[in-house]
Enzyme design. Structure first.
Site, PDB file in Angstrom:
ATOM      1  N   ARG A  41       0.857  -1.182   0.000  1.00 25.67           N
ATOM      2  CA  ARG A  41       0.000   0.000   0.000  1.00 25.67           C
ATOM      3  C   ARG A  41       0.894   1.234   0.000  1.00 25.67           C
ATOM      4  O   ARG A  41       1.905   1.264   0.690  1.00 25.67           O
ATOM      5  CB  ARG A  41      -0.864   0.029   1.270  1.00 25.67           C
ATOM      6  CG  ARG A  41      -2.185  -0.672   1.132  1.00 25.67           C
ATOM      7  CD  ARG A  41      -3.102  -0.427   2.325  1.00 25.67           C
ATOM      8  NE  ARG A  41      -2.517  -0.852   3.569  1.00 25.67           N
ATOM      9  CZ  ARG A  41      -2.030  -0.038   4.510  1.00 25.67           C
ATOM     10  NH1 ARG A  41      -2.065   1.263   4.357  1.00 25.67           N
ATOM     11  NH2 ARG A  41      -1.521  -0.515   5.609  1.00 25.67           N
ATOM     12  N   TYR A  60      -1.081  -3.698  -7.236  1.00 29.42           N
ATOM     13  CA  TYR A  60      -0.935  -4.405  -5.961  1.00 29.42           C
ATOM     14  C   TYR A  60      -2.235  -4.392  -5.159  1.00 29.42           C
ATOM     15  O   TYR A  60      -2.881  -3.352  -5.030  1.00 29.42           O
ATOM     16  CB  TYR A  60       0.201  -3.781  -5.119  1.00 29.42           C
ATOM     17  CG  TYR A  60       0.140  -4.268  -3.689  1.00 29.42           C
ATOM     18  CD1 TYR A  60       0.570  -5.557  -3.363  1.00 29.42           C
ATOM     19  CD2 TYR A  60      -0.439  -3.494  -2.687  1.00 29.42           C
ATOM     20  CE1 TYR A  60       0.432  -6.040  -2.073  1.00 29.42           C
ATOM     21  CE2 TYR A  60      -0.579  -3.974  -1.397  1.00 29.42           C
ATOM     22  CZ  TYR A  60      -0.139  -5.249  -1.097  1.00 29.42           C
ATOM     23  OH  TYR A  60      -0.290  -5.733   0.174  1.00 29.42           O
ATOM     24  N   LYS A  98      -9.552  -1.778   2.063  1.00 31.01           N
ATOM     25  CA  LYS A  98      -9.328  -0.598   2.912  1.00 31.01           C
ATOM     26  C   LYS A  98     -10.036   0.641   2.340  1.00 31.01           C
ATOM     27  O   LYS A  98     -10.526   1.484   3.077  1.00 31.01           O
ATOM     28  CB  LYS A  98      -7.841  -0.297   3.054  1.00 31.01           C
ATOM     29  CG  LYS A  98      -6.980  -1.482   3.477  1.00 31.01           C
ATOM     30  CD  LYS A  98      -7.255  -1.953   4.886  1.00 31.01           C
ATOM     31  CE  LYS A  98      -6.161  -2.898   5.344  1.00 31.01           C
ATOM     32  NZ  LYS A  98      -6.470  -3.616   6.573  1.00 31.01           N
ATOM     33  N   HIS A 141     -11.301  -0.949  11.879  1.00 29.85           N
ATOM     34  CA  HIS A 141     -10.219  -1.860  11.491  1.00 29.85           C
ATOM     35  C   HIS A 141     -10.059  -2.897  12.602  1.00 29.85           C
ATOM     36  O   HIS A 141      -9.114  -2.862  13.369  1.00 29.85           O
ATOM     37  CB  HIS A 141      -8.956  -1.015  11.306  1.00 29.85           C
ATOM     38  CG  HIS A 141      -7.794  -1.759  10.743  1.00 29.85           C
ATOM     39  ND1 HIS A 141      -6.502  -1.378  10.989  1.00 29.85           N
ATOM     40  CD2 HIS A 141      -7.712  -2.864   9.956  1.00 29.85           C
ATOM     41  CE1 HIS A 141      -5.675  -2.207  10.368  1.00 29.85           C
ATOM     42  NE2 HIS A 141      -6.384  -3.118   9.744  1.00 29.85           N
ATOM     43  N   SER A 149      -0.388  -2.987  12.684  1.00 28.57           N
ATOM     44  CA  SER A 149       0.241  -4.133  12.026  1.00 28.57           C
ATOM     45  C   SER A 149       1.363  -4.697  12.902  1.00 28.57           C
ATOM     46  O   SER A 149       1.905  -3.999  13.754  1.00 28.57           O
ATOM     47  CB  SER A 149       0.796  -3.713  10.663  1.00 28.57           C
ATOM     48  OG  SER A 149       1.780  -2.729  10.854  1.00 28.57           O
ATOM     49  N   ALA A 150       1.673  -5.963  12.679  1.00 26.86           N
ATOM     50  CA  ALA A 150       2.723  -6.696  13.417  1.00 26.86           C
ATOM     51  C   ALA A 150       2.384  -6.911  14.886  1.00 26.86           C
ATOM     52  O   ALA A 150       3.252  -7.047  15.723  1.00 26.86           O
ATOM     53  CB  ALA A 150       4.080  -5.994  13.290  1.00 26.86           C
ATOM     54  N   CYS A 151       1.081  -6.911  15.205  1.00 31.27           N
ATOM     55  CA  CYS A 151       0.672  -7.159  16.593  1.00 31.27           C
ATOM     56  C   CYS A 151      -0.169  -8.425  16.737  1.00 31.27           C
ATOM     57  O   CYS A 151      -0.860  -8.618  17.728  1.00 31.27           O
ATOM     58  CB  CYS A 151      -0.081  -5.954  17.146  1.00 31.27           C
ATOM     59  SG  CYS A 151       0.975  -4.531  17.396  1.00 31.27           S
ATOM     60  N   GLY A 152      -0.170  -9.269  15.711  1.00 34.04           N
ATOM     61  CA  GLY A 152      -0.805 -10.578  15.841  1.00 34.04           C
ATOM     62  C   GLY A 152      -2.320 -10.593  15.702  1.00 34.04           C
ATOM     63  O   GLY A 152      -2.996 -11.421  16.300  1.00 34.04           O
ATOM     64  N   LYS A 153      -2.846  -9.681  14.890  1.00 33.00           N
ATOM     65  CA  LYS A 153      -4.296  -9.566  14.752  1.00 33.00           C
ATOM     66  C   LYS A 153      -4.925 -10.816  14.120  1.00 33.00           C
ATOM     67  O   LYS A 153      -5.873 -11.389  14.656  1.00 33.00           O
ATOM     68  CB  LYS A 153      -4.575  -8.339  13.885  1.00 33.00           C
ATOM     69  CG  LYS A 153      -6.007  -7.911  13.825  1.00 33.00           C
ATOM     70  CD  LYS A 153      -6.061  -6.554  13.174  1.00 33.00           C
ATOM     71  CE  LYS A 153      -7.451  -6.247  12.698  1.00 33.00           C
ATOM     72  NZ  LYS A 153      -7.451  -5.527  11.445  1.00 33.00           N
ATOM     73  N   THR A 154      -4.370 -11.244  12.979  1.00 26.77           N
ATOM     74  CA  THR A 154      -4.930 -12.428  12.301  1.00 26.77           C
ATOM     75  C   THR A 154      -4.759 -13.664  13.179  1.00 26.77           C
ATOM     76  O   THR A 154      -5.642 -14.513  13.252  1.00 26.77           O
ATOM     77  CB  THR A 154      -4.260 -12.619  10.917  1.00 26.77           C
ATOM     78  OG1 THR A 154      -4.464 -11.423  10.170  1.00 26.77           O
ATOM     79  CG2 THR A 154      -4.878 -13.766  10.147  1.00 26.77           C
ATOM     80  N   ASP A 164     -10.207  -8.660   9.990  1.00 31.23           N
ATOM     81  CA  ASP A 164      -9.651  -7.350   9.634  1.00 31.23           C
ATOM     82  C   ASP A 164     -10.605  -6.164   9.791  1.00 31.23           C
ATOM     83  O   ASP A 164     -10.177  -5.087  10.177  1.00 31.23           O
ATOM     84  CB  ASP A 164      -9.155  -7.401   8.185  1.00 31.23           C
ATOM     85  CG  ASP A 164      -8.207  -6.259   7.843  1.00 31.23           C
ATOM     86  OD1 ASP A 164      -7.379  -5.902   8.705  1.00 31.23           O
ATOM     87  OD2 ASP A 164      -8.290  -5.717   6.731  1.00 31.23           O
ATOM     88  N   ASN A 195       6.196  -8.411   2.160  1.00 32.97           N
ATOM     89  CA  ASN A 195       4.757  -8.129   2.166  1.00 32.97           C
ATOM     90  C   ASN A 195       4.005  -9.059   1.200  1.00 32.97           C
ATOM     91  O   ASN A 195       2.936  -8.720   0.714  1.00 32.97           O
ATOM     92  CB  ASN A 195       4.504  -6.657   1.805  1.00 32.97           C
ATOM     93  CG  ASN A 195       3.070  -6.231   2.086  1.00 32.97           C
ATOM     94  OD1 ASN A 195       2.477  -6.633   3.083  1.00 32.97           O
ATOM     95  ND2 ASN A 195       2.496  -5.429   1.209  1.00 32.97           N
ATOM     96  N   ARG A 204       1.584 -11.932  -0.142  1.00 30.11           N
ATOM     97  CA  ARG A 204       0.199 -12.096   0.351  1.00 30.11           C
ATOM     98  C   ARG A 204      -0.449 -13.398  -0.091  1.00 30.11           C
ATOM     99  O   ARG A 204      -0.051 -14.001  -1.080  1.00 30.11           O
ATOM    100  CB  ARG A 204      -0.659 -10.942  -0.187  1.00 30.11           C
ATOM    101  CG  ARG A 204      -0.246  -9.564   0.320  1.00 30.11           C
ATOM    102  CD  ARG A 204      -0.828  -9.304   1.670  1.00 30.11           C
ATOM    103  NE  ARG A 204      -0.316  -8.102   2.286  1.00 30.11           N
ATOM    104  CZ  ARG A 204      -0.936  -7.487   3.306  1.00 30.11           C
ATOM    105  NH1 ARG A 204      -2.073  -7.980   3.789  1.00 30.11           N
ATOM    106  NH2 ARG A 204      -0.439  -6.411   3.835  1.00 30.11           N
ATOM    107  N   ARG A 219       2.199  -2.914  20.655  1.00 28.47           N
ATOM    108  CA  ARG A 219       3.426  -3.640  20.961  1.00 28.47           C
ATOM    109  C   ARG A 219       4.276  -2.724  21.838  1.00 28.47           C
ATOM    110  O   ARG A 219       4.893  -1.788  21.346  1.00 28.47           O
ATOM    111  CB  ARG A 219       4.112  -3.941  19.627  1.00 28.47           C
ATOM    112  CG  ARG A 219       5.369  -4.753  19.672  1.00 28.47           C
ATOM    113  CD  ARG A 219       5.950  -4.874  18.272  1.00 28.47           C
ATOM    114  NE  ARG A 219       5.464  -6.061  17.588  1.00 28.47           N
ATOM    115  CZ  ARG A 219       6.054  -7.250  17.638  1.00 28.47           C
ATOM    116  NH1 ARG A 219       7.147  -7.421  18.339  1.00 28.47           N
ATOM    117  NH2 ARG A 219       5.555  -8.277  16.975  1.00 28.47           N
TER     118      ARG A 219
END
Length: 588
Positions: free
Chosen positions: A72, A200, A209, A229, A251-256, A280, A370, A372, A403
């Site tokens: 993005r 992309y 988004k 979000h 991002s990078a905080c383990g959401k999924t 998401d 990144n 996907r 984090r």
């Protein structure tokens, strides 16, 4: 195509856009299986897709984007409102008239020699009064096939739209893929999105988004609901009762991983189960019963591949075994795929994301960081049976998380809705090695919406506060931090599936089953109320995880105040009040 008396404005807009882009032909997408097969065949011929090993990965294909077009582009993403003030200090702004003028010149003839696909798509469950329709015009089969996974496309969307003029217009063209002329522009007042010179996913799957957050957040403010979000997850207790939680994480905080969590053995034995509703985005409205109800507007997952493994997210790994489009991953010699952080040994050799021969000793990354996968949500082993319920699911708790190595405890509960809005508005994450620049820099990301709010964020905070006054039975608000570190920089909490132990406490707080210790920042658990059975962690360590360091928090409050000051007069005074109250409690 289904017989629907569409509003004349639909045809009028498509004609206007076709006159500008000048495609060789126009194809309306109906969403059928035959059509999917035809498009895949065509994409394989043009090289837009590569077929993977159909025995090992049935229905799976690989796509490579242009090397300059891999993520993005926040610096090329604009909110085009009549005044700069309406977009606010955290968004890039462009005057709508100037933006249209510039975009139309970039779109001029951009589809010559190409097909324009007209893709009607439905955001939200079929038959839900909360669902909304968009139409994306695109010259990319990759976009059509991704939209097919990420939304409900074709006739089903047209039936939902009927003769209404109320749809979100989306125009996308790969054009020349010139990064200097790449723009993703949103016109909230016109319900319009335009994306040019990118191929992309995040820039071109306009349902995601662009519509589901940037345009929808504006619609939510106007219509009295919330586009957030957030993941949506259901926790089933041993009695069979399911409690639904929504959670916002940068991002990078383990959401999924949290959305698809697998209970640890001790809790599994007790009968706990976890159900995925969405990973998401959540659209939330006040239900007839006075609670907040949420739907997942999407139909698929657009996940980051590197780091996804059976260790971090077994449910995701199972989901992506079939009918999945992989983007910018490594192609193995056996026609399957690989990325950094996947289980097992790296392959000896393969073809990297740039299409070059790769060996494991090359020192180069095989997959783009990144890279996907796009996979249907219905394939997820933990998908909730309620995930397509037109009414949505009732939300008992909202979690914010970041984090933080030292400041935030493992979990705390906000005193009330207003305090919870302050917690969300000032939530932050420290940069990891993966982010550019220095490690450990605090980045504020209010409600994890910083790149996705379609209007002035100060007004967005005001909308949250307003919603709180209108919800008769609001969810409780919590903050979690799985990333606290000890003196040696090691994570103290094991995370992943063990996070269910924290969710269990959160649910018990919502049900009034456990007490909590009042601290200056909110309510913190008593160690004895956390279920620690079968966990190799002593009470002293858990006490450490729940500690509040007043000096660090005073610095935190000052930093948060500075962040909020950029919104000037427009910032709701309640947030400054909350900041003052926090300081006073810390100084007591």
């Amino acid at each position: 195509m289904v017989e629907v008396n569409l509003h004349p404005s639909v045809y009028q807009w498509i004609d206007e856009m076709a006159k500008i882009t000048k495609p060789d032909k126009i194809v309306w997408i109906d969403g059928s299986e035959e059509e999917k097969e035809r498009l895949i065949k065509e994409a394989l011929q043009t090289g837009e897709l590569m077929e993977l090993n159909q025995e090992k990965l049935p229905g799976c294909y690989l796509h490579r984007t242009h090397p300059s077009d891999v993520a993005r582009v926040e610096d090329r993403t604009f909110i085009c409102t009549p005044t700069k003030e309406e977009a606010g200090p955290t968004n890039n702004w462009m005057d709508p008239n100037e933006a249209y003028k510039m975009l139309y010149s970039l779109f001029d003839g951009s589809m010559k020699g190409r097909t324009m696909y007209v893709v009607p798509y439905l955001m939200g469950p079929v038959g839900s009064p909360y669902s909304k329709v968009g139409i994306e015009l695109t010259d990319s089969i990759y976009v059509v096939l991704n939209l097919r996974i990420m939304a409900r496309i074709g006739d089903v969307a047209l039936r939902h739209l009927g003769s209404s003029p109320d749809f979100v217009k989306g125009l996308h063209s790969k054009a020349t893929l010139d990064p200097e002329k790449r723009y993703i522009c949103h016109f909230p007042q016109d319900n319009t999105i335009m994306s040019v010179n990118s191929g992309y996913g995040g820039n071109v799957i306009l349902s995601k988004k662009c519509f589901a957050l940037r345009i929808a957040s504006y619609l939510g403010k106007k219509e009295g609901w919330m586009a957030e979000h957030m993941l949506i997850v259901g926790v089933e207790d041993p009695s069979g009762k399911v409690t639904y939680i929504a959670g916002a994480f940068p991002s990078a905080c383990g959401k999924t991983n949290l959305a698809m969590l697998i209970p640890p053995e001790p809790l599994k034995k007790l009968g706990y189960k976890v159900w995925t509703v969405g990973d998401d985005i959540a659209w939330m409205r006040i239900g007839e019963d006075g609670r907040l109800w949420a739907i997942n507007p999407e139909a698929g997952f657009f996940g980051v591949a590197p780091g996804t493994s059976y260790k971090t997210n077994p449910n995701a790994m199972e989901t992506i075994k079939r009918n999945t489009i992989y983007t910018n991953v490594l192609l193995k010699e056996d026609g399957t795929v690989w990325w950094e952080g996947m289980d097992g040994e790296p392959p000896e050799r393969g073809i990297d994301w740039l299409g070059r021969p790769w060996t494991k000793d090359s020192g180069e990354k095989g997959a783009h960081p990144n890279a996907r996968f796009t996979a249907p949500a219905a394939q997820c082993p933990s998908i909730s049976k309620e995930w397509e319920n037109p009414k949505g699911v009732p939300i008992s708790a909202i979690i914010f998380g970041g984090r933080r190595a030292k400041v935030a405890p493992l979990v705390y509960e906000a005193f009330d809705w207003q305090h919870g809005v302050y917690v969300g508005a000032t939530m932050a994450s420290e940069t990891t090695a993966a982010a550019m620049g220095k490690v450990g820099v605090v980045r504020r990301d209010p409600m994890a919406m910083l790149p996705f709010c379609g209007y002035n964020m100060a007004d967005y905070f005001a909308h949250w506060l307003e919603m709180g006054k209108k919800i008769p039975k609001p969810p409780k608000i919590f903050h979690v931090n799985w990333f606290r570190q000890d003196e040696n920089g090691k994570f103290i909490w094991p995370g992943f599936g063990e996070n269910l132990r924290v969710l269990k406490w959160i649910i018990e707080r919502c049900e009034g089953k456990v007490g909590a210790k009042e601290t200056p920042i909110g309510y913190v658990p008593y160690v004895d109320d956390l279920y620690l059975e079968g966990l190799d962690i002593d009470k002293e360590t858990v006490e450490k995880l729940l500690e509040i360091d007043k000096d660090l928090w005073l610095k935190e409050a000052e930093d948060a105040r500075q962040f909020l000051s950029q919104f000037g007069e427009r910032l709701p005074k309640e947030l400054i009040e909350e900041n003052e109250k926090l300081k006073q409690r810390l100084l007591r």
